[in-house]
Design a protein around this motif. Structure first.
Motif, PDB file in Angstrom:
ATOM      1  N   HIS A  23     -23.597  33.381 -22.313  1.00 20.67           N
ATOM      2  CA  HIS A  23     -22.129  33.342 -22.334  1.00 20.67           C
ATOM      3  C   HIS A  23     -21.578  33.861 -21.020  1.00 20.67           C
ATOM      4  O   HIS A  23     -22.216  34.642 -20.308  1.00 20.67           O
ATOM      5  N   TRP A  24     -20.351  33.450 -20.705  1.00 20.83           N
ATOM      6  CA  TRP A  24     -19.735  33.791 -19.419  1.00 20.83           C
ATOM      7  C   TRP A  24     -18.612  34.824 -19.546  1.00 20.83           C
ATOM      8  O   TRP A  24     -18.082  35.275 -18.551  1.00 20.83           O
ATOM      9  N   ASP A  25     -18.251  35.153 -20.772  1.00 21.12           N
ATOM     10  CA  ASP A  25     -17.255  36.206 -20.979  1.00 21.12           C
ATOM     11  C   ASP A  25     -17.455  36.796 -22.373  1.00 21.12           C
ATOM     12  O   ASP A  25     -18.092  36.197 -23.241  1.00 21.12           O
ATOM     13  N   GLU A  26     -16.907  37.993 -22.581  1.00 23.89           N
ATOM     14  CA  GLU A  26     -17.101  38.705 -23.840  1.00 23.89           C
ATOM     15  C   GLU A  26     -16.353  38.055 -24.994  1.00 23.89           C
ATOM     16  O   GLU A  26     -16.766  38.155 -26.149  1.00 23.89           O
ATOM     17  N   ASP A  27     -15.244  37.388 -24.700  1.00 29.77           N
ATOM     18  CA  ASP A  27     -14.479  36.747 -25.770  1.00 29.77           C
ATOM     19  C   ASP A  27     -15.274  35.635 -26.436  1.00 29.77           C
ATOM     20  O   ASP A  27     -15.236  35.466 -27.663  1.00 29.77           O
ATOM     21  N   SER A  28     -15.983  34.837 -25.616  1.00 30.12           N
ATOM     22  CA  SER A  28     -16.774  33.744 -26.183  1.00 30.12           C
ATOM     23  C   SER A  28     -17.908  34.298 -27.039  1.00 30.12           C
ATOM     24  O   SER A  28     -18.236  33.751 -28.090  1.00 30.12           O
ATOM     25  N   LEU A  29     -18.516  35.413 -26.603  1.00 27.90           N
ATOM     26  CA  LEU A  29     -19.573  36.038 -27.395  1.00 27.90           C
ATOM     27  C   LEU A  29     -19.027  36.558 -28.718  1.00 27.90           C
ATOM     28  O   LEU A  29     -19.631  36.352 -29.779  1.00 27.90           O
ATOM     29  N   LYS A  53     -24.139  36.164 -18.851  1.00 28.23           N
ATOM     30  CA  LYS A  53     -24.903  37.174 -19.580  1.00 28.23           C
ATOM     31  C   LYS A  53     -25.769  36.521 -20.641  1.00 28.23           C
ATOM     32  O   LYS A  53     -25.419  35.487 -21.209  1.00 28.23           O
ATOM     33  N   ILE A  54     -26.901  37.157 -20.876  1.00 28.88           N
ATOM     34  CA  ILE A  54     -27.797  36.743 -21.957  1.00 28.88           C
ATOM     35  C   ILE A  54     -27.746  37.820 -23.039  1.00 28.88           C
ATOM     36  O   ILE A  54     -28.015  38.987 -22.766  1.00 28.88           O
ATOM     37  N   THR A  55     -27.394  37.433 -24.242  1.00 30.84           N
ATOM     38  CA  THR A  55     -27.287  38.374 -25.357  1.00 30.84           C
ATOM     39  C   THR A  55     -28.129  37.883 -26.526  1.00 30.84           C
ATOM     40  O   THR A  55     -28.167  36.681 -26.813  1.00 30.84           O
ATOM     41  N   HIS A  56     -28.803  38.809 -27.175  1.00 32.48           N
ATOM     42  CA  HIS A  56     -29.581  38.476 -28.373  1.00 32.48           C
ATOM     43  C   HIS A  56     -28.848  39.000 -29.603  1.00 32.48           C
ATOM     44  O   HIS A  56     -28.637  40.202 -29.739  1.00 32.48           O
ATOM     45  N   LEU A  57     -28.449  38.095 -30.484  1.00 34.06           N
ATOM     46  CA  LEU A  57     -27.803  38.479 -31.733  1.00 34.06           C
ATOM     47  C   LEU A  57     -28.876  38.601 -32.818  1.00 34.06           C
ATOM     48  O   LEU A  57     -29.600  37.643 -33.091  1.00 34.06           O
ATOM     49  N   GLU A  58     -28.959  39.755 -33.424  1.00 29.37           N
ATOM     50  CA  GLU A  58     -29.960  39.966 -34.465  1.00 29.37           C
ATOM     51  C   GLU A  58     -29.556  39.203 -35.723  1.00 29.37           C
ATOM     52  O   GLU A  58     -28.532  39.485 -36.341  1.00 29.37           O
TER      53      GLU A  58
END
Length: 332
Positions: free
Chosen positions: A101-107, A52-57
């Motif tokens: 990231h590859w899982d929600e925990d790492s994010l 997943k690609i996530t953008h943290l503000e």
């Protein structure tokens, strides 16, 4: 190795994560070619092609703290959380960082570390904006000019406040992004309907008089100020300041525990002399004569307080030499 992606329409989400922090996430699958920097060990470990690609503000101002010297902080964050971080270049002025990231925990782990880094850096920074109530009248402007003539042999003329800038400070703020500024404006607009009730529908008429100092040593002074007294001797002005600050604390724009510039009981004063204004380092002056009973000018005149403003500390009006106002709320 070549991987592929597909953004799933209608499944992109945006979640608020507290002040100045939010995320949006899009699932990535095997469809459209992209380049993934995965080592052979990572491929074998079972992470596979789905990530997943996530953008943290995150305010761009604090990106330098997330990079660190030689990229050391960024590398540490990636190693500790098993993520890949892309931080925009300074000239891009983007208030977010990209995380693969590859899982929600790492994010979640990374987000905690990023927020902690940003908040620690924020506490070290000086305020960028302030909420003020301008104090101005023709009489006050004229008397401040006379005051400057009287003290010209004691201090540098730049230490005396410009009449256009005379004000009462309600609160100082640390706003480092467009979103944070918009949040402050929104909060003040939400507070505005309360003002007529706090002021009981009457104007704030008063006078600027008496001279006081911030410390107990009159021969070594940095700040000299005048007191504001309302004609009706009510506490309406103090209530306005205190309730506004309390509202900002509730909205998460001011941290009363870590921000030493703010206090729950606002000390309303109008600074006339501040030796820090020249930017030449800490200086003091002897105010013994000014504070004596023989000093001839202690009443600077009457006023009507007409507005409350959100101002930037970084920009000033070129002509009037006043602060740049981002929002004005009427008091009358």
């Amino acid at each position: 190795k070549q991987w592929y992606q597909r953004r799933v329409r209608g499944r992109m989400t945006r979640q608020k994560k507290g002040r100045g922090s939010s995320t949006w996430t899009a699932d990535v699958y095997e469809d459209e070619p992209i380049t993934c920097k995965l080592s052979s060990e990572e491929s074998k470990s079972g992470k596979g092609a789905s990530f997943k690609i996530t953008h943290l503000e995150t305010p761009s101002y604090f990106h330098k703290y997330l990079v660190g010297r030689g990229g050391a902080v960024k590398k540490r964050l990636e190693n500790e959380t098993g993520t890949e971080i892309t931080i925009p270049k300074p000239y891009e002025n983007k208030d977010s960082i990209q995380v693969k990231h590859w899982d929600e925990d790492s994010l979640a782990s990374l987000e905690i570390r990023v927020n902690d880094t940003v908040e620690r850096a924020r506490r070290q920074e000086r305020p960028t904006h302030f909420i003020s109530i301008p104090v101005y009248s023709n009489a006050i402007s004229e008397n401040l000019g006379k005051f400057e003539d009287l003290v010209q042999e004691m201090i540098h003329p730049h230490h005396v406040q410009n009449p256009e800038k005379l004000h009462l400070t309600v609160s100082v703020l640390k706003l480092f992004s467009k979103n944070e500024i918009e949040a402050a404006i929104s909060a003040l607009n939400e507070f505005a309907p309360r003002i007529p009730y706090i002021l009981c529908g009457r104007p704030l008429r008063g006078s600027l008089k008496n001279l006081e100092i911030m410390n107990d040593e009159p021969d070594s002074v940095r700040v000299l100020y005048s007191e504001v007294t309302l004609t009706d001797e009510s506490d309406r002005l103090q209530q306005l300041a205190d309730q506004c600050l309390e509202f900002l604390i509730e909205k998460g724009l001011v941290d009363e525990h870590t921000d030493t510039h703010n206090r729950k009981d606002v000390k309303l004063h109008c600074t006339l002399i501040n030796t820090r204004w020249t930017g030449s380092g800490p200086q003091t002056f002897d105010a013994t004569q000014i504070l004596s009973d023989d000093w001839e000018l202690t009443n600077f005149g009457d006023f009507v307080l007409e507005k409350m403003q959100l101002n930037s500390m970084q920009k000033e009006h070129k002509g009037k030499e006043g602060y740049e106002s981002l929002l004005t709320l009427k008091l009358v």
